[in-house]
Design an enzyme around this catalytic site. Sequence first.
Site, short mmCIF file in Angstrom:
data_model
loop_
_atom_site.label_atom_id
_atom_site.label_comp_id
_atom_site.label_asym_id
_atom_site.label_seq_id
_atom_site.Cartn_x
_atom_site.Cartn_y
_atom_site.Cartn_z
N ASP A 205 -4.71 -7.75 -6.57
CA ASP A 205 -4.22 -9.07 -7.00
C ASP A 205 -5.31 -9.79 -7.80
O ASP A 205 -6.51 -9.59 -7.56
CB ASP A 205 -3.83 -9.91 -5.78
CG ASP A 205 -2.49 -9.47 -5.19
OD1 ASP A 205 -1.79 -8.67 -5.84
OD2 ASP A 205 -2.15 -9.91 -4.08
N ARG B 29 -0.44 -16.71 -4.96
CA ARG B 29 -1.70 -17.12 -4.33
C ARG B 29 -2.69 -17.66 -5.37
O ARG B 29 -3.86 -17.31 -5.37
CB ARG B 29 -2.30 -15.96 -3.56
CG ARG B 29 -1.51 -15.56 -2.33
CD ARG B 29 -2.11 -14.32 -1.68
NE ARG B 29 -1.49 -14.01 -0.43
CZ ARG B 29 -0.35 -13.33 -0.29
NH1 ARG B 29 0.28 -12.90 -1.39
NH2 ARG B 29 0.18 -13.08 0.89
N GLU C 132 -2.65 -3.17 -4.89
CA GLU C 132 -3.04 -3.78 -3.62
C GLU C 132 -2.06 -3.48 -2.51
O GLU C 132 -2.44 -3.37 -1.34
CB GLU C 132 -3.18 -5.30 -3.79
CG GLU C 132 -3.61 -6.02 -2.52
CD GLU C 132 -4.00 -7.46 -2.77
OE1 GLU C 132 -3.74 -8.29 -1.90
OE2 GLU C 132 -4.59 -7.74 -3.83
N LYS C 133 -0.79 -3.33 -2.86
CA LYS C 133 0.23 -3.09 -1.84
C LYS C 133 1.34 -2.22 -2.44
O LYS C 133 1.49 -2.14 -3.67
CB LYS C 133 0.78 -4.42 -1.31
CG LYS C 133 1.35 -5.34 -2.38
CD LYS C 133 1.85 -6.64 -1.80
CE LYS C 133 0.75 -7.60 -1.46
NZ LYS C 133 0.09 -8.19 -2.65
N ASP D 22 -7.30 -12.20 -7.87
CA ASP D 22 -8.08 -13.25 -7.22
C ASP D 22 -9.28 -12.63 -6.54
O ASP D 22 -9.53 -11.42 -6.65
CB ASP D 22 -7.23 -14.05 -6.22
CG ASP D 22 -6.63 -13.18 -5.12
OD1 ASP D 22 -7.02 -12.00 -5.00
OD2 ASP D 22 -5.76 -13.67 -4.39
N TYR E 1 2.49 -14.95 -9.89
CA TYR E 1 1.66 -14.71 -8.71
C TYR E 1 1.49 -15.97 -7.86
O TYR E 1 1.06 -17.01 -8.36
CB TYR E 1 0.28 -14.20 -9.17
CG TYR E 1 -0.66 -13.88 -8.05
CD1 TYR E 1 -0.39 -12.85 -7.15
CD2 TYR E 1 -1.84 -14.60 -7.88
CE1 TYR E 1 -1.27 -12.56 -6.13
CE2 TYR E 1 -2.72 -14.32 -6.87
CZ TYR E 1 -2.43 -13.29 -5.99
OH TYR E 1 -3.30 -13.00 -4.97
#
Length: 818
Positions: free
Chosen positions: A102, A325, A7-8, A104, A323
């Site tokens: 991530d 979030r 994701e990043k 989610d 994680y």
Amino acid sequence: MRLYIAEKPSVGRELAKCLTGPVTRRDGYLVTKDGVVTWLFGHILRQAEPEEYDPKYKRWRAEDLPIIPEHWKLFVDKDCEKQFAIVKSLIEKADEIVHGGDPDREGQLLVDEVLDYLGNKKPVRRILLNALDEKSIKKANASLRDNRDFFNLKQSALARARADWLIGMNLSRAYTLAARRAGHERLVLPIGRVKTPTLSLVVRREREIEHFKPVTYYLIRGIFQHENGSFEAQWKPKDTMAGLDSENRLIDKKIADEKLAFFEGLPHDAVISAYQKAKKQEPQPQPFSLSTLQVLAGKRFGYAPQLVLDTAQKLYEKKLTTYPRSDCEYLPTNQLGEAATILSHLAKAGDAQVAAWVKAANPKQKSRAWNDKKISAHHAIIPTTVQADVTKMTQEERNLYHLIARSYLAQFYPVHTYDQTKVEVQYKDETFTASGRTERDLGWKVMYQSQKKKKESDGEEDKEENAKTLPAMKKKDDVSWQRGRMLEKMTKPPTRFTASTLLAGLTEIHKYVKNPEAKKQLKDVYGIGTEATRATIIDDLIRRKFMKAEGKKKYLVPTPAAYLLVDALPDELTYPDSTAIWEDKLHSMSEGEGSLADFLQGQIAFTRKLCAKATDVHMEVKGENVCPRCHQGVLTKRKGKNGVFWGCSNYPKCRMTCNDKDGKPDLEDAKARLARRPRATAPAAVSASALAWQAHPSSAQAAGGYSSAESADDIAALNALFSPADYAARMEADAKSYAAQQKKASSSWQSWADKPKYSASPMEHMAKDAASSDYLCPRCREGHLRSIHGRNGVFWGCSNYPRCTATFDDDHGKPLLK
């Protein structure tokens, strides 16, 4: 080649380190023996703006709403074009792709949408990275799942994104245009599916405080003597007695004094009418989700939710916590085996208090938090197996790590056990009650005892009572009144929200819904918004100056713009009922219940309904020249084909115009013209448009309509300048209504098709129609003046109505042109 898409960049780097080396750095990706690792920058694709669907949407117009995309479009974000090209080229070369977003809803979508955008047909697997330490990454990489298992999660995220677009783009435009019609020229009202109910909570709380009227009430407590000791009990007044308010509080001081005097008088004999003692257990508090961590850190340290998220993200990227979030407060049972290692590392982290707590922790203890059935893509926030050193952390990191470590340690302490005692005393036919508790085993509470709890409400009195130890007694034991005392209390207004308590409100949204049935239904809902976006929403409302943080405690106070917005909007937007139900549906969709198409159909219907309501909304009018006709708009300077004039901002609902006089609207002239306006027209001499409006007088009135005899300057300029679509719609309506009026009205043309086509040349038109009238309209130079018998007498009007609304007084059978 196996391609990992993270994701990043930071996640991509940590992932590459855990693959078989060496790691070779390239522009935008890393190469290892186990595969290539690349990354996105969050949402590398953005949703199209309305004008990217059709250029006409660049101009905000009420008649264009709602904007409903037939086919949803995505565009590569301008700042991400280079990385997108790199990812695209790597996907083309790959044999297998590993989705590394991530764990989610949003993390699932942002990688999936790139794969879908590029039409990927290659196999995709999913890696769930709940922590970035080496052990966790290798464990996740060894248990890859098929990405198709997460299709429902992607659908849920897609539904959320498109619903937010529909509500935000359409209703922001609809209500901003309504505000501008009321004279708020520079105001933009951002409407959001979650943002607007959030702001409304703050506005309603502020009004509760403003309208709050404190009430003084009185409590009577008596001390009773039992053979095993004395205790204090509180009088419970009967709900039938005088002097009570609606909540059974005694508010009459005279009655309170009389009652206390009565209790002090003889005889003092009393009896225990009820005695109950029960063993109670209080389980360990759940480990943190992001929201619960934000709320506690806000109360304990005064941290803003966004600061908590940013700090938790740093701890995660340092591999010290899992994680951040996460909306989950449970842990997978397969991580119980890591407990001994984590506890050992906590003892050596440099936090003396945590080290002392570790000594009493039992790694074999299993709390209710270990529950695989409650785990989805991620679990609660806990420390990792990486050794931490709090002396090298910032103050914010140290405080958050302390809270996370303590909540994890609590899972390895016994439950808190105590005896709960409740007593009722009958004295002079009145009831007194007392309660108390006796601690059996503090258990996990030993770690929370040092915290000082502030007394902020009358509920603290109950807590004090519960903490008291009552003497051993049983039902029907005799006791005697010793003495009494009266306490004077005052009701307090609700407390203003802080960023932390507002965030807590968003997670417990059922408390604030309007519909009582929905309140029950939504009690178990996950709140509105997501763990990652709630803090951002609050910050955005502050940044846009709809609310501000005041005082040492940073209480949130709404601004005038917030009141204007909330007052203008219907309940469907200001109360969280609909949004909470949608969030519940989105959660169900992620579990395979419901479809994207059905959800969006509901959102589209809701959007249409609210856009329609925006056309009739009434806002506080702001401006120097309030329209004297509708009082809902202001007169603003316009430039028409005949020069400068003033028109109502509430056009086309109100078509009030007036001339310009020294840079200001000539209101006296406008009022004079309105006063002499005929109230009806002779049907034989009016246009089809006038007939249509006469046929539907109620709709004409509702729309701010006018009669054909109204001499309002530059109406044609207003039509051309502001709403050609409105004019076209009226012309179409004229055509349909004309047929119904043919038998009642005479006209120079017999059908819509026979209506004369106006030439661009006034002279050519005059030559053709010279016989129809001797008087060419001096205003439009296309129509001819006709004598009309109105209710207030004869006047002359242009045959080119409604394109031209010129009217002239009658002067002995001729139009008075000067």
